[in-house]
Design an enzyme around this catalytic site. Structure first.
Site, PDB file in Angstrom:
ATOM      1  N   CYS A 138      53.259  67.450  21.196  1.00 47.59           N
ATOM      2  CA  CYS A 138      54.507  67.415  21.949  1.00 47.59           C
ATOM      3  C   CYS A 138      54.200  67.857  23.377  1.00 47.59           C
ATOM      4  CB  CYS A 138      55.509  68.360  21.294  1.00 47.59           C
ATOM      5  SG  CYS A 138      57.035  68.550  22.227  1.00 47.59           S
ATOM      6  N   CYS A 166      55.900  61.462  26.679  1.00 54.62           N
ATOM      7  CA  CYS A 166      56.552  62.134  25.549  1.00 54.62           C
ATOM      8  C   CYS A 166      56.053  61.397  24.320  1.00 54.62           C
ATOM      9  CB  CYS A 166      58.074  62.018  25.664  1.00 54.62           C
ATOM     10  SG  CYS A 166      58.981  62.422  24.150  1.00 54.62           S
TER      11      CYS A 166
END
Ligand code: DGL
Length: 271
Positions: free
Chosen positions: A74, A192
């Site tokens: 992440c 992302c």
């Protein structure tokens, strides 16, 4: 033949599956434990204290499962927490993911690069330092994409990508012209880990000539480099994957099936 290594991987949700896919391709004999912290998502639109507290809790759980390496799959959590987590777990091989700016600079011919990421990632000191280290003659068009990770989660579950497509169209048009002519964005950084799962929709919007970059494969290579050879399995059967979520187990199960062709039951965790 060594025993397989247990490698922990986590994200706020299903996005880290794009990294898990690259990890499994690179290290097919190792075992993975994946946690989607869906009960506390999205990370990208929450404050740093929330992301840090959640990252600490998830890492603590994975360490208690005796992982030999841990991948923060992440960008938002890496930016907010990796420096502190490294200090708190000095013996652990801890690998993070960050937007692939440097490879994008190497690939771009127009010198105009789009970066799609969460607002948390783009606002972080870590990202700002990464940006400052790039060549001054490259232009970066930074696009925070509120709601996009959430829309991708919803589409994994229902198969309906309407909201994902609408948000992609909105953010792509906000970034300006894409293409390979002077002044156009010819390289798009997917900053992302959820966004690779929207790449077909992004592709339809920006056309065939634009290059997409994410860091999944680089993270996999780096993880392998950090693991002691003696621990790694060779010529062993395919490694196992265990999937956990802090809510919405069905979404993780559907996403793993849809995008990784992985049929594994998902167990719920509460912490
Ligand atoms: N997948 C996460 C990332 O790479 C963010 C998604 C979220 O906002 O929770 O930044």
């Amino acid at each position: 033949m060594g025993a397989s290594v247990l490698i922990g991987v986590f994200d706020s949700g299903i996005g880290g599956l794009s990294v898990l896919k690259a990890l499994r391709a690179d290290m097919p004999h190792e075992d993975f434990i994946y946690i989607a912290d869906s009960g506390h998502a999205p990370y990208g639109e929450r404050d740093v204290a929330h992301v840090l507290a959640r990252s600490r809790a998830v890492v603590q759980y994975l360490v208690s499962q005796n992982v030999k390496a841990l991948v923060i799959a992440c960008n938002t959590a890496t930016a907010a927490a990796i420096h502190l987590l490294r200090a708190e777990h000095p013996g652990l091989a801890l690998i993070g993911v960050e937007p692939a700016l440097k490879p994008a600079v190497a690939l771009s011919r127009t010198g105009r690069i789009g970066v799609m990421a969460t607002r948390g990632t783009l606002a972080s000191d870590k990202f700002q330092a990464l940006l400052a280290a790039q060549a001054a003659n490259t232009q970066f068009v930074l696009q925070p994409c509120d709601g996009l990770a959430h829309a991708i989660e919803a589409s994994a579950d229902t198969g309906d990508a309407t909201r994902t497509i609408a948000l992609c169209a909105h953010y792509v048009s906000a970034m300006g012209r894409f293409g390979t002519e002077t002044g156009e964005i010819d390289t798009l950084v997917l900053g992302c880990t959820h966004y690779p799962f929207a790449s077909e929709h992004l592709r339809a919007l920006v056309g065939p000539g634009v290059q997409f970059i994410d860091n999944g494969q680089a993270v996999a290579r780096q993880t392998r480099r950090l693991l002691p050879d003696a621990l790694m399995a060779a010529n062993a059967p395919p490694g196992q994957v265990s999937l956990f979520a802090t809510s919405q187990a069905r979404t993780l199960q559907a996403a793993a099936q849809r995008w990784l062709d992985l049929s594994v039951p998902v167990s719920l965790l509460s912490f």
